[in-house]
Design an enzyme around this catalytic site. Sequence first.
Site, PDB file in Angstrom:
ATOM      1  CB  ILE A 154      36.176  -2.208  37.155  1.00  0.00           C
ATOM      2  CG1 ILE A 154      35.788  -3.211  36.001  1.00  0.00           C
ATOM      3  CG2 ILE A 154      35.045  -0.993  37.186  1.00  0.00           C
ATOM      4  CD1 ILE A 154      34.501  -3.792  36.394  1.00  0.00           C
ATOM      5  N   GLY A 155      39.615  -3.194  35.919  1.00  0.00           N
ATOM      6  CA  GLY A 155      40.391  -3.759  36.096  1.00  0.00           C
ATOM      7  C   GLY A 155      41.415  -4.286  35.255  1.00  0.00           C
ATOM      8  N   GLY A 196      44.683  -6.830  33.680  1.00  0.00           N
ATOM      9  CA  GLY A 196      45.623  -8.008  33.655  1.00  0.00           C
ATOM     10  C   GLY A 196      46.347  -7.985  32.334  1.00  0.00           C
ATOM     11  CG  PHE A 217      46.487 -13.108  29.340  1.00  0.00           C
ATOM     12  CD1 PHE A 217      47.368 -12.977  28.526  1.00  0.00           C
ATOM     13  CD2 PHE A 217      46.305 -14.483  30.029  1.00  0.00           C
ATOM     14  CE1 PHE A 217      48.579 -13.800  28.617  1.00  0.00           C
ATOM     15  CE2 PHE A 217      47.350 -15.204  30.026  1.00  0.00           C
ATOM     16  CZ  PHE A 217      48.560 -15.062  29.455  1.00  0.00           C
ATOM     17  CB  VAL A 251      37.639  -6.285  33.586  1.00  0.00           C
ATOM     18  CG1 VAL A 251      36.309  -6.261  34.132  1.00  0.00           C
ATOM     19  CG2 VAL A 251      38.414  -7.650  33.671  1.00  0.00           C
ATOM     20  CE  LYS A 259      39.604 -12.086  31.466  1.00  0.00           C
ATOM     21  NZ  LYS A 259      39.618 -13.156  32.437  1.00  0.00           N
ATOM     22  CG  ASP A 286      45.358 -16.799  38.542  1.00  0.00           C
ATOM     23  OD1 ASP A 286      46.289 -16.716  39.474  1.00  0.00           O
ATOM     24  OD2 ASP A 286      45.066 -15.777  37.787  1.00  0.00           O
TER      25      ASP A 286
END
Length: 899
Positions: free
Chosen positions: A713-714, A716, A718, A721, A736, A841
């Site tokens: 669902i996500g 990045g 690093f 998720v 994550k 962030d």
Amino acid sequence: MLNSNSMSCLATLVWCFSLFSLLNSDSCFALSNETDRLALLAIKSQLQDPLGVTSSWNNSINLCQWTGVTCGHRHQRVTELDLRNQSIGGFLSPYVGNLSFLRVINLANNDFYGEIPNEAGRLFRLETLLLTNNSFSGKIPTNLSRCSNLIDFRVRGNHLVGEVPVDIGYSWLKLEVLSFADNQLTGQFPPSIGNLSALQVINIGVNGLSGRFPDCLGQLRDLYYFSIEENNFFGTFPVSIFNISSLQTISLAFNRFEGSLPVDIGFNLPNLAYLDVGQNNLTGTLPHSLSNVSNLKGLELFDNSFSGNVRIDFGSLLNLNWLNLKDNNLGGGTISDLDFVTLLTNCSKLEALEIGSNRFGGVLPHSIANLSTTVTSIDMQHNQISGSIPFEMKNLVKLNALYLHYNQLNGIIPHTIGELRNLQSMSLSANNMTGTIPDSLGNLTLLTGLWLRINNLQGGIPSSLGNCQNLMELSISQNRITGALPKQILGIKTLSTLLDLSDNLLSGPIPVEVGNLKNLGALYVSRNQFSGEIPTTLSSCTSLEYLDMHENSFSGSIPFALNSLKSIKAIDLSCNNLSGQIPKYFENLLFLELLNLSYNHFEGEVPTKGVFSSKINISLLGNEKLCGGLNELHLPPCHSTGPRKSTVTLLKVLLPVIGSVLILLTCRIVVENRRRKLAHKSSSTLRVEQRFPMVSYAELSKATNEFSSSNIIGQGSFSSVYKGNLGENAMPVAVKVMNLKQKGATKSFVAECEALRNIRHRNLIKIITVCSSIDFKGIEFKALVYEYLPCGSLEDWLHQSNDQLEAGNLNLIQRLNVVIDVASVIEYLHHHCQPPIVHGDIKPSNILLDYDLIAHVGDFGLARFLSDRSPCTILETSSSSIGIKGTVGYIAPGIYIHI
Ligand SMILES: *[C@@H]1O[C@H](CO)[C@@H](O)[C@H](O)[C@H]1NC(C)=O
Ligand SMILES: *[C@@H]1O[C@H](CO)[C@@H](O)[C@H](O)[C@H]1NC(C)=O
Ligand SMILES: *[C@@H]1O[C@H](CO)[C@@H](O)[C@H](O)[C@H]1NC(C)=O
Ligand SMILES: *[C@@H]1O[C@H](CO)[C@@H](O)[C@H](O)[C@H]1NC(C)=O
Ligand SMILES: *[C@@H]1O[C@H](CO)[C@@H](O)[C@H](O)[C@H]1NC(C)=O
Ligand SMILES: *[C@@H]1O[C@H](CO)[C@@H](O)[C@H](O)[C@H]1NC(C)=O
Ligand SMILES: *[C@@H]1O[C@H](CO)[C@@H](O)[C@H](O)[C@H]1NC(C)=O
Ligand SMILES: *[C@@H]1O[C@H](CO)[C@@H](O)[C@H](O)[C@H]1NC(C)=O
């Protein structure tokens, strides 16, 4: 005689009847492939179809050519719908009930959610319904029992709740496969299912079914697979199954059944391949008749109360693959107890021999070295086995786990053990082993755990052990090991759970290389003859939670650098020759809850805050020159140190803070009332408080469908998720997973753990647990598990649209609410956390919304603590328990086939 009235009534009846049969006859539907078309389009409209499988479902082609759709030749009506394994999500539309010619529905391995539509009960031609591995919830619709032609019903691996509909036992008379394992069904198993005499498979394991299991299966002459494991059944187990000669698999494991295995089991079940009754409350002896079951591959009787000697003639079980008798009362502590091990040498496919935690006595038979070379695990821990470990053990080249701890073995550790190149864990602890630790153990480069504690080992620690570059836990405490600590040992970067050298005769200094152990959670060197100063490099062991150096001859003062041990929980430096001041920074180590500095030569003022604020957390006995500290310590007062300015400074900081809080509060009151009304609607999102213990890689893998890309669902730089459903309750979570290959990812993980560890705020995303482990391939794995927030991020709301939300659809009040939520988190982080935290962030994609549009700030991967500017360090939630835990590469293969 019939009068005219009754005649006309009869006529009407006849007319009705012919109309009815007309309607029901196939010809009646000559034109109604249109119904099918509408139904399929309605189904499509509810789906998320990332692979575009249903893109061919359009009006320019005949529906019989649509992907996944099969029609019957005669009527051109849809007879099969096969969308298995296509990453499709969404609801299954009730329109499916209009596909009246449907015989097969296969939607396995997708992400369908919501309830199974009641309308499916109208599909009276349905023979096969496969919904395995989806996220269907709600109950099994009772209407489904109307599908009286059903042969194959599989809904394994969903989130179904409620009871098993009793009616199916009266209507699914053709049923062959009944599989609803891995759901959350409750209630009893309906005895009516015993009527379904065509049944071949019953797979209902891993649910919450309970009660006594009805002894109703005697008529099932074709049953070959019977699994009811991991439920809450109790009472005597269903003995009728032991007469069904077709049975190949029986699993009753993880229930609370009582009783004993029938003496004639082996005569009645000649086809049996797997018998798993582990973790129940069974008693009695192991039936000798099992010697007859020549197909037996897996025999799992662990964790019961079986007793007596093992008299099965394993010599005739040539297919035996897995033998697990652990945790029973087997054996009588006599010489002949282990005779059966010699018979096992015939079993050329044997992989696991697990007989730990019983009462086996006698000498370890040297024939153990003649077991099949296919053996990967031997577990004989916690028995009364004597004798020595044979040199020829080296023959077992595939061995990856050898557990012989807590026995009465003596003799030396054969150097030939070093030839077992696949060995990953070995424990010989708590025996009477003598001699030295062989150099050759350094050849075991896959070793992750080595436990040799509580023996009579002598000599030095071989520096070759430094080659074991996968070792996570090493314990050689309570022996008579001498010499210096080789610096090579301190070069094992994987050491993470424990390095335990305590209670030996080791001497010399702790080498500065100790600073390499950045992942180490517990370092125990107590009760040796170590000397020299505490190395300042210890400050690099930033994961350290437990440091025990007591009863040695360490001297000098405690180095200032240790203030970087931010996750330390307990320090014991007692009974050494340490001197100087007690470092004031101990006050600031947030997690320090035990500090023992007794019997040294410390002097000067004892601090009063942090760990020093409670008398029971510290021990300072036998240090003559200490002063100050808490009154309860009854130490002499120190010289006074001038007026305190700190209150003034405090006020200077606090006043502006209070000011801004007041302004925020005023803003807030304006919208709070509205908010309250909303908040009442769903308290379910707040129920997430329930705490999980640390999770394993395997659990997370299960929760996320093996980290399936459809669960992402996500993403990045690093981390990625995943959405998942964790644990028995299938609690929705976001997992994550750190991409550790990416430079900085570990740092980001650590920063996030540390930041979230002790802070709580309603507008922060809740962290549920973490996983710091290695994956099935032995690669380091770190993940954080959060509550799952269903409504996406602020970014989605502002800039994107999807089914659930429309872009730009937040009104002014809602936007203001979000701003206030975020501001209150920042205010909390900056002013109410000690030390203050800077998120670093904050952006719309890191702000997630719940059902009530309350904002939750997440992603602390770049967070910093304000007090020390160094990139945040620390925090591994490594546990320091000394027991042997599950080991990679050593996972009992379930006998669970995927039906
Ligand atoms: C209909 O599906 C076919 C096959 O996938 C495709 O080639 C065609 O472009 C589609 N037509 C429309 C209008 O989407
Ligand atoms: C329905 O069936 C008729 C006759 O078999 C066929 O001509 C027509 O194309 C079908 N309609 C659809 C939507 O497939
Ligand atoms: C499911 O599909 C994926 C790729 O689309 C494939 O790799 C996998 O083997 C399939 N699994 C099954 C059980 O068919
Ligand atoms: C098909 O099913 C839906 C929903 O179950 C219903 O509303 C509709 O009237 C049915 N009939 C046709 C011809 O689509
Ligand atoms: C369901 O998932 C499991 C594990 O991911 C897999 O092994 C199994 O083959 C799947 N079942 C079906 C029917 O695809
Ligand atoms: C097993 O049986 C004993 C007595 O027979 C009982 O005390 C115990 O609670 C039972 N255990 C379980 C898990 O039912
Ligand atoms: C261990 O061995 C020593 C002598 O080698 C013996 O005295 C002692 O009783 C043994 N301990 C046990 C528990 O067998
Ligand atoms: C195994 O270890 C021993 C002792 O350390 C060493 O002499 C030998 O060369 C090693 N064998 C291999 C194949 O590395």
